[in-house]
Design a protein around this motif. Structure first.
Motif, PDB file in Angstrom:
ATOM      1  N   VAL A  11      34.231  47.856  38.758  1.00  0.00           N
ATOM      2  CA  VAL A  11      33.076  48.178  38.080  1.00  0.00           C
ATOM      3  C   VAL A  11      32.095  47.053  38.259  1.00  0.00           C
ATOM      4  N   LEU A  12      32.408  45.816  37.936  1.00  0.00           N
ATOM      5  CA  LEU A  12      31.557  44.764  38.237  1.00  0.00           C
ATOM      6  C   LEU A  12      30.865  44.550  39.680  1.00  0.00           C
ATOM      7  N   LEU A  13      31.728  44.893  40.484  1.00  0.00           N
ATOM      8  CA  LEU A  13      31.231  44.897  42.031  1.00  0.00           C
ATOM      9  C   LEU A  13      30.094  45.802  42.199  1.00  0.00           C
ATOM     10  N   TRP A  14      30.446  47.266  41.643  1.00  0.00           N
ATOM     11  CA  TRP A  14      29.426  48.413  41.856  1.00  0.00           C
ATOM     12  C   TRP A  14      28.365  47.900  41.159  1.00  0.00           C
ATOM     13  N   ALA A  15      28.330  47.478  39.999  1.00  0.00           N
ATOM     14  CA  ALA A  15      27.186  47.353  39.263  1.00  0.00           C
ATOM     15  C   ALA A  15      26.212  46.310  39.821  1.00  0.00           C
TER      16      ALA A  15
ATOM     17  N   GLY B 191      42.576  45.282  34.753  1.00  0.00           N
ATOM     18  CA  GLY B 191      41.672  44.167  35.665  1.00  0.00           C
ATOM     19  C   GLY B 191      41.081  44.611  36.842  1.00  0.00           C
ATOM     20  N   VAL B 192      41.906  45.469  37.489  1.00  0.00           N
ATOM     21  CA  VAL B 192      41.228  45.834  38.983  1.00  0.00           C
ATOM     22  C   VAL B 192      39.996  46.786  38.684  1.00  0.00           C
ATOM     23  N   VAL B 193      40.293  47.847  37.731  1.00  0.00           N
ATOM     24  CA  VAL B 193      39.098  48.575  37.316  1.00  0.00           C
ATOM     25  C   VAL B 193      38.013  47.657  36.953  1.00  0.00           C
ATOM     26  N   LEU B 194      37.953  46.818  36.022  1.00  0.00           N
ATOM     27  CA  LEU B 194      36.917  46.216  35.650  1.00  0.00           C
ATOM     28  C   LEU B 194      36.308  45.358  36.826  1.00  0.00           C
TER      29      LEU B 194
END
Length: 223
Positions: free
Chosen positions: A27-31, A21-24
């Motif tokens: 990733v969403l914040l970076w995208a 969940g943290v990784v997702l």
């Protein structure tokens, strides 16, 4: 033992799910551009050493190419300055050569009392004018070490008592080698009145119709 293993497996599964969940989220914040990774100071220094950014656009020029271009422009400017300098030197040398040539070959008027002028450079070697001829034959001797190409002089006419009758100025383009005598034609004095040079043929019955001459050198040119 069986109970403890099941409990441990459940904890690991929960931890894995949390990690995913943290990784997702990251990733969403970076995208979305909310977070980004910055280059380290060392990496930025290296980048600045390699490229040059222009403020008027997104053009990026490698520093090595920029330096090479500046060196080439500097070399072209230096060559241009050298060409200008050589051209100016050539023009100055040409002017100096022409000035020297004019000084060496043109001998000024005797009336200016120039130290370079020799009034005896050309002398009258012979003069002939018969009463039947309209032109006189004048012969001048070159007393210089140069080839004379032009002479400007004055012929002065006197009666047999030494009284001046007239004079005539002239300029002749004539080649006279050093030490040599050259003849040319010049209008004779008093032809319409039957005058003649006293050493030439005199008109019969008019012994007074004769004259003497004196030659004055004004200027001359040599080569």
């Amino acid at each position: 033992m069986k109970y403890d293993w099941e409990e441990s497996k459940s904890r690991n599964a929960k931890a894995f799910i949390v990690f995913i969940g943290v990784v997702l989220v990251i990733v969403l914040l970076w995208a979305s551009g909310l977070i980004r990774w910055e280059d380290s100071p060392k990496e930025r220094v290296d980048l600045d050493d390699e490229v040059i950014h222009r403020a008027d656009g997104d053009i990026v020029v490698p520093a090595a190419e920029w330096k090479a271009l500046k060196d080439e422009v500097g070399q072209l400017r230096q060559e241009l300055e050298q060409l200008k300098s050589k051209r100016n030197e050539a023009v100055a040398d040409k002017k100096q050569t022409v000035a020297k040539a004019n000084t060496a070959t043109t001998h000024p008027d005797a009336s200016k009392s120039s130290k370079d002028f020799d009034s005896n450079a050309l002398t009258l070697a012979n003069y002939n004018h018969d009463w039947v001829q309209s032109d006189a034959t004048v012969a001048l001797k070159n007393n210089t070490d140069y080839v004379i190409t032009q002479v400007t002089g004055r012929m002065i006419y006197y009666d047999m008592s030494g009284n001046m009758l007239d004079y005539q100025d002239f300029t002749k383009n004539v080649i006279i080698e050093s030490g040599m005598v050259k003849s040319f034609s010049l209008k004779g004095y008093g032809h319409d009145d039957n005058y003649a040079y006293y050493k030439s043929r005199i008109v019969p019955g008019s012994p007074d119709r004769k004259y003497k001459v004196e030659f004055e050198l004004k200027s001359y040119k040599t080569k």
